[in-house]
Each structure stands twice: as structure tokens, then as C-alpha cells.
Design an enzyme around this catalytic site. Structure first.
Site: not given
Lengths: 177, 177
Positions: B62, B99
Site C-alpha cells: 500500500r 505480533e
């Protein structure tokens, strides 16, 4: 600036990428010339003059690069066509075959409206499988393919043949045998 | 056009994407307004006025969207920072923790010249891990980070803290708590 000549001068051929025997055409040097990037956008828009285009659909990831500037130049929406699982909202998907295995492309259902004329954009036309998959997403949502635009076309892979059924302009700025 | 207000109006929040509990900020509606895409590019360039920028590095995928138009607007090279294995020429790579698991980013060695001032661009600042990894690629090649630009910042994830050590401007067009 002679856009085609400048592209040919800058494209770098990388042998054996992504695998043995492939001569990869590296477009990243084009991105290092802001004047050329601007000229590429203007030139693609010029080549599609007279073609009815309501949106540009760019294919992840390298089709995002000139896809958005092209849509801005044509003053139409840009629609990202992404790999499976990347778009957050409701999508339609299409699976297509690669040389080994398969790939899946998605588009947001809300981005493509019925009867829209959608220009498909990617950096490279090789076998045409990816562009053809993107075009089928457009048709699945009741819209029409306005044409196909690429920076580079590899003639020997006959991608144009796979897209011929759409009977729409297929324009590549530079072609290699 | 009030760019910030227009972005806020168009961004769509998608609950539970990509996983349970996450409120995903979907930027794809911005891409459907060519006037806004143009305004976003001009606005980011304006906010970095007076900052010495020799190149824009955009992070796949993006960050490719507004990264190239921004580089064109600033009249500097665009440098794609990609996921491992995508760039064909000689690269440097950096691994960073997510994460769960880890991710690896690469940049072409030839794209970043010593002492260049490189603006890092991505669509979203969350924890800052990805932008930080891109910045370390810039420094590994002897260049300098000129700043960070994002469309959206998620305040509660404190991404700015992770980037604070660079002591450079960190600019996001729209912030969410």
C-alpha cells in the site's frame, strides 16, 4: 522525451530471476526518474485517448505503481486488485493457474459498478494469466473491460492471445521478443 | 478541498479484520476519488516543505500507492521497499518482529546512495515496526532518514515512539485514537 527509448535504456535485465533460465525485466530503474514516471503516465493516457474509461484497476503489487497516477491523470477511480485475503471488505475472487500451482485475485465488490468500463493495468504482460483473471473479476461484477495497459510486454509468451477474446485495446509501452 | 476532512469521511472501518477485535481502517475508498488522490499527494509534499528529501522509499504494497506520486511531486526518485524475494537485483534485507512471527523487508542496494536523505512512506502507522525496518535499511546503506509520511496513524499503538530515535518529522494526514 522519447518515453519508449528512455524505458528501454533504463530497464535492467536480470538473468535467472526468479528462477534458472528466466531473463527478468526489472522496471525499478524507471521509478528513479520522476520525469520519466510523469511521462509514462501521460503517454499511457494519450494512447487510450478516445477509449471510454470509467476506472483503472491495478494489479498488486507492481500494477499499483503507475496504476494510481494513471487513474488520477484520466480523472477516474483507481481500483486495487489484490492477492487473496488482503482486501478487508466484501470481495469477489477468481482463481487462475500459474506454471506451477495457482494464484487467487480479489477485488472489492463495491468498487466495481455495473456497466463501468474498466481499464486493467499491470507493469508486465507475460502469459496474460493475471490480467485475464483481473478482467474476469470485472465481468463477474457486470462491468466491462475497456482495455489493457502494460509498461512491458514479452512477445514470446503470447499474452496478447489470452486477452484477444475481450476485443479491446491492449497497449504496452515497450515490447521484447 | 479540506484533505483531512475528506479522508475521514471516506475511510471505512471494517470490524474484525484481519482478525477478531481489530478495527481495520480501509483506505481503498480514497483511491476512488482522483481529486482527493491528487490533493493527498500535494498535501504531503506541502507538509514536508523545507525538509531535505533526495528520495521517497515506499513500502510494499500500500506504500506503493501514494509513494510514487509523492516522489514525482517532490521531483525525486522512488525506491520500492519489498517483501523478501521480490526484488530481482542485489539487495540488503532486514528481519523484524511482528505480533506473531517475523517479516523480512528488502531494498535494492543500488537504489540508495550514501548520504541520500530518504523519506519513508507507507499508508498506515500502527506499531511502527515496518517503518522502522525500512528506516534501518536506509541507514544500513549509509543514507539518512529524512522523515516518515503516512496517510493514517493509529495513536493507541504508539508507532511514533518506535520512530522517535530518528529525530525526524513524522507526519500523518489523519490520526485515530
Amino acid at each position: 522525451m522519447d518515453v519508449q527509448e528512455e524505458i528501454r535504456k533504463l530497464i535492467k535485465t536480470i538473468p535467472h530471476f526468479p528462477k534458472e533460465g528466466v531473463q527478468f525485466k526489472d522496471i525499478t530503474p524507471l521509478l528513479e526518474s520522476p520525469a520519466l514516471s510523469r511521462a509514462i503516465t501521460v503517454e499511457i493516457a494519450r494512447l487510450f485517448q478516445g477509449v471510454n474509461i470509467d476506472a483503472v484497476a491495478g494489479i498488486e503489487s507492481r500494477g499499483f505503481l503507475y496504476g494510481l497516477p494513471l487513474a488520477t491523470e484520466l480523472n477516474v477511480p483507481f481500483i486495487p486488485v489484490r492477492k487473496k485475503g488482503k482486501l478487508p471488505d466484501e470481495t469477489v475472487a477468481v482463481k487462475y493457474l500459474l506454471e506451477y500451482g495457482s494464484e487467487e485475485l480479489e477485488v472489492h465488490r463495491r468498487s466495481i459498478k455495473k456497466d463501468m468500463n474498466v481499464l486493467i493495468h499491470d507493469d508486465l504482460l507475460a502469459t496474460g494469466g493475471t490480467a485475464n483473471a483481473a478482467a474476469s473479476l470485472v465481468e463477474m461484477l457486470g462491468a466491462k473491460v475497456a482495455g489493457f495497459s502494460f509498461i512491458i510486454e514479452l512477445n514470446h509468451l503470447s499474452g496478447k492471445k489470452q486477452l484477444a477474446d475481450y476485443d479491446k485495446p491492449i497497449i504496452s509501452l515497450v515490447k521484447y521478443d
